[in-house]
Scaffold this motif. Structure first.
Motif, PDB file in Angstrom:
ATOM      1  N   HIS A   1      30.405  42.738  50.308  1.00  0.00           N
ATOM      2  CA  HIS A   1      31.141  42.974  51.549  1.00  0.00           C
ATOM      3  C   HIS A   1      31.612  41.670  52.211  1.00  0.00           C
ATOM      4  O   HIS A   1      32.547  41.669  53.005  1.00  0.00           O
ATOM      5  N   GLN A   2      30.984  40.541  51.851  1.00  0.00           N
ATOM      6  CA  GLN A   2      31.347  39.251  52.442  1.00  0.00           C
ATOM      7  C   GLN A   2      32.801  38.873  52.193  1.00  0.00           C
ATOM      8  O   GLN A   2      33.387  38.148  52.991  1.00  0.00           O
ATOM      9  N   VAL A   3      33.376  39.359  51.111  1.00  0.00           N
ATOM     10  CA  VAL A   3      34.787  39.056  50.841  1.00  0.00           C
ATOM     11  C   VAL A   3      35.629  39.512  52.034  1.00  0.00           C
ATOM     12  O   VAL A   3      36.513  38.800  52.503  1.00  0.00           O
TER      13      VAL A   3
ATOM     14  N   MET B   1      46.225  42.950  56.800  1.00  0.00           N
ATOM     15  CA  MET B   1      45.822  42.670  55.417  1.00  0.00           C
ATOM     16  C   MET B   1      44.316  42.464  55.285  1.00  0.00           C
ATOM     17  O   MET B   1      43.767  42.624  54.201  1.00  0.00           O
ATOM     18  N   THR B   2      43.634  42.138  56.380  1.00  0.00           N
ATOM     19  CA  THR B   2      42.173  42.021  56.334  1.00  0.00           C
ATOM     20  C   THR B   2      41.560  43.349  55.911  1.00  0.00           C
ATOM     21  O   THR B   2      40.544  43.386  55.219  1.00  0.00           O
ATOM     22  N   THR B   3      42.195  44.446  56.316  1.00  0.00           N
ATOM     23  CA  THR B   3      41.721  45.778  55.933  1.00  0.00           C
ATOM     24  C   THR B   3      41.612  45.895  54.421  1.00  0.00           C
ATOM     25  O   THR B   3      40.706  46.548  53.905  1.00  0.00           O
ATOM     26  N   TYR B   4      42.517  45.262  53.714  1.00  0.00           N
ATOM     27  CA  TYR B   4      42.602  45.415  52.261  1.00  0.00           C
ATOM     28  C   TYR B   4      41.981  44.265  51.479  1.00  0.00           C
ATOM     29  O   TYR B   4      42.030  44.256  50.265  1.00  0.00           O
ATOM     30  N   ARG B   5      41.379  43.330  52.175  1.00  0.00           N
ATOM     31  CA  ARG B   5      40.718  42.194  51.513  1.00  0.00           C
ATOM     32  C   ARG B   5      39.274  42.609  51.233  1.00  0.00           C
ATOM     33  O   ARG B   5      38.374  42.399  52.037  1.00  0.00           O
TER      34      ARG B   5
ATOM     35  N   ASP C   1      33.461  47.440  46.907  1.00  0.00           N
ATOM     36  CA  ASP C   1      33.544  47.752  48.336  1.00  0.00           C
ATOM     37  C   ASP C   1      34.606  48.837  48.575  1.00  0.00           C
ATOM     38  O   ASP C   1      34.384  49.793  49.323  1.00  0.00           O
ATOM     39  N   ILE C   2      35.737  48.702  47.937  1.00  0.00           N
ATOM     40  CA  ILE C   2      36.819  49.688  48.074  1.00  0.00           C
ATOM     41  C   ILE C   2      36.355  51.052  47.590  1.00  0.00           C
ATOM     42  O   ILE C   2      36.576  52.073  48.243  1.00  0.00           O
ATOM     43  N   TRP C   3      35.696  51.081  46.460  1.00  0.00           N
ATOM     44  CA  TRP C   3      35.219  52.345  45.911  1.00  0.00           C
ATOM     45  C   TRP C   3      34.198  52.996  46.845  1.00  0.00           C
ATOM     46  O   TRP C   3      34.267  54.192  47.122  1.00  0.00           O
ATOM     47  N   MET C   4      33.252  52.192  47.355  1.00  0.00           N
ATOM     48  CA  MET C   4      32.226  52.750  48.241  1.00  0.00           C
ATOM     49  C   MET C   4      32.849  53.337  49.503  1.00  0.00           C
ATOM     50  O   MET C   4      32.484  54.433  49.926  1.00  0.00           O
ATOM     51  N   ARG C   5      33.786  52.629  50.109  1.00  0.00           N
ATOM     52  CA  ARG C   5      34.423  53.121  51.336  1.00  0.00           C
ATOM     53  C   ARG C   5      35.272  54.359  51.058  1.00  0.00           C
ATOM     54  O   ARG C   5      35.283  55.296  51.835  1.00  0.00           O
ATOM     55  N   GLY C   6      36.012  54.331  49.980  1.00  0.00           N
ATOM     56  CA  GLY C   6      36.899  55.448  49.669  1.00  0.00           C
ATOM     57  C   GLY C   6      36.155  56.709  49.298  1.00  0.00           C
ATOM     58  O   GLY C   6      36.560  57.815  49.645  1.00  0.00           O
TER      59      GLY C   6
ATOM     60  N   HIS D   1      37.989  36.775  44.509  1.00  0.00           N
ATOM     61  CA  HIS D   1      37.470  37.859  45.341  1.00  0.00           C
ATOM     62  C   HIS D   1      36.501  38.716  44.531  1.00  0.00           C
ATOM     63  O   HIS D   1      35.535  39.240  45.062  1.00  0.00           O
ATOM     64  N   PHE D   2      36.775  38.862  43.256  1.00  0.00           N
ATOM     65  CA  PHE D   2      35.896  39.651  42.393  1.00  0.00           C
ATOM     66  C   PHE D   2      34.630  38.882  42.031  1.00  0.00           C
ATOM     67  O   PHE D   2      33.547  39.423  42.040  1.00  0.00           O
ATOM     68  N   TRP D   3      34.762  37.595  41.725  1.00  0.00           N
ATOM     69  CA  TRP D   3      33.647  36.792  41.233  1.00  0.00           C
ATOM     70  C   TRP D   3      32.704  36.296  42.338  1.00  0.00           C
ATOM     71  O   TRP D   3      31.494  36.252  42.150  1.00  0.00           O
ATOM     72  N   ALA D   4      33.229  35.917  43.509  1.00  0.00           N
ATOM     73  CA  ALA D   4      32.416  35.301  44.570  1.00  0.00           C
ATOM     74  C   ALA D   4      31.184  36.134  44.946  1.00  0.00           C
ATOM     75  O   ALA D   4      30.088  35.579  45.069  1.00  0.00           O
ATOM     76  N   PRO D   5      31.284  37.447  45.138  1.00  0.00           N
ATOM     77  CA  PRO D   5      30.091  38.220  45.502  1.00  0.00           C
ATOM     78  C   PRO D   5      29.052  38.285  44.391  1.00  0.00           C
ATOM     79  O   PRO D   5      27.855  38.280  44.663  1.00  0.00           O
ATOM     80  N   ILE D   6      29.512  38.329  43.158  1.00  0.00           N
ATOM     81  CA  ILE D   6      28.570  38.369  42.031  1.00  0.00           C
ATOM     82  C   ILE D   6      27.791  37.063  41.995  1.00  0.00           C
ATOM     83  O   ILE D   6      26.559  37.064  41.885  1.00  0.00           O
ATOM     84  N   ARG D   7      28.495  35.953  42.146  1.00  0.00           N
ATOM     85  CA  ARG D   7      27.851  34.633  42.183  1.00  0.00           C
ATOM     86  C   ARG D   7      26.871  34.552  43.353  1.00  0.00           C
ATOM     87  O   ARG D   7      25.748  34.078  43.200  1.00  0.00           O
ATOM     88  N   ALA D   8      27.274  35.032  44.525  1.00  0.00           N
ATOM     89  CA  ALA D   8      26.400  34.981  45.706  1.00  0.00           C
ATOM     90  C   ALA D   8      25.145  35.815  45.499  1.00  0.00           C
ATOM     91  O   ALA D   8      24.041  35.391  45.865  1.00  0.00           O
TER      92      ALA D   8
END
Length: 169
Positions: free
Chosen positions: A20-22, A32-36, A41-46, A152-159
């Motif tokens: 979610h940090q992304v 556009m923040t809505t879509y960042r 995260d998108i799947w969970m919210r949708g 955006h995809f890699w940063a949360p996995i690394r964190a």
């Protein structure tokens, strides 16, 4: 209701927060923040938000489009950098000021205003901050994600990996 709890879990569980940090790393709020968001995260919210709500409550498909449109309008407006509180409707709908507090860098605002469309859940579960002014800054100090879909995809996995190894995130 479901979306409120999914969002609250995203702020409480380290692996979900890493994803979610992304969304929270943006330092200026815009539509556009809505879509960042990370794809998970998108799947969970949708899935857990409007879809489950509409199916569980047996809403006919003819109602889905108007509700989905209302949902999208409210969450897009909530991410605008404007001083709108919606006047008396601020006790019903998430406004840009209400939601900007959620994105604030200030410690006192952390895990506040988690509602996506309705503010009732924040009031009911004690996470509401009804301040009438936008915070001075938004984002995550010390945690930036460059503008790249791959990052955006890699940063949360690394964190998440760094967190579970006991390393600084």
């Amino acid at each position: 209701f479901a979306q409120y709890w999914v969002h609250r879990l995203q702020h409480s569980i380290p692996a979900l927060w890493a994803i979610h940090q992304v969304h929270h790393s943006q330092e200026q709020l815009t539509i556009m923040t809505t879509y960042r968001n990370h794809p998970i995260d998108i799947w969970m919210r949708g899935f857990f938000g409007p879809v489950i709500f509409m199916v569980l409550f047996g809403l006919p498909p003819t109602v889905w489009l108007p509700l989905t449109m209302l949902w999208e309008v409210v969450i897009n407006l909530a991410h605008l950098e404007v001083n709108w509180t919606y006047g008396p409707l601020r006790w019903l709908l998430v406004s840009p000021v209400f939601h900007s507090i959620h994105h604030s860098v200030e410690d006192r605002h952390h895990n506040k205003n988690l509602g996506m469309v309705l503010v009732i859940w924040d009031h009911l579960f004690g996470t509401a901050d009804t301040g009438s002014e936008r915070p001075k800054a938004v984002g995550l100090p010390g945690w930036r994600v460059r503008e790249s879909i791959l990052l955006h995809f890699w940063a949360p996995i690394r964190a998440a990996v760094r967190f579970y190894r006991g390393l600084p995130v």
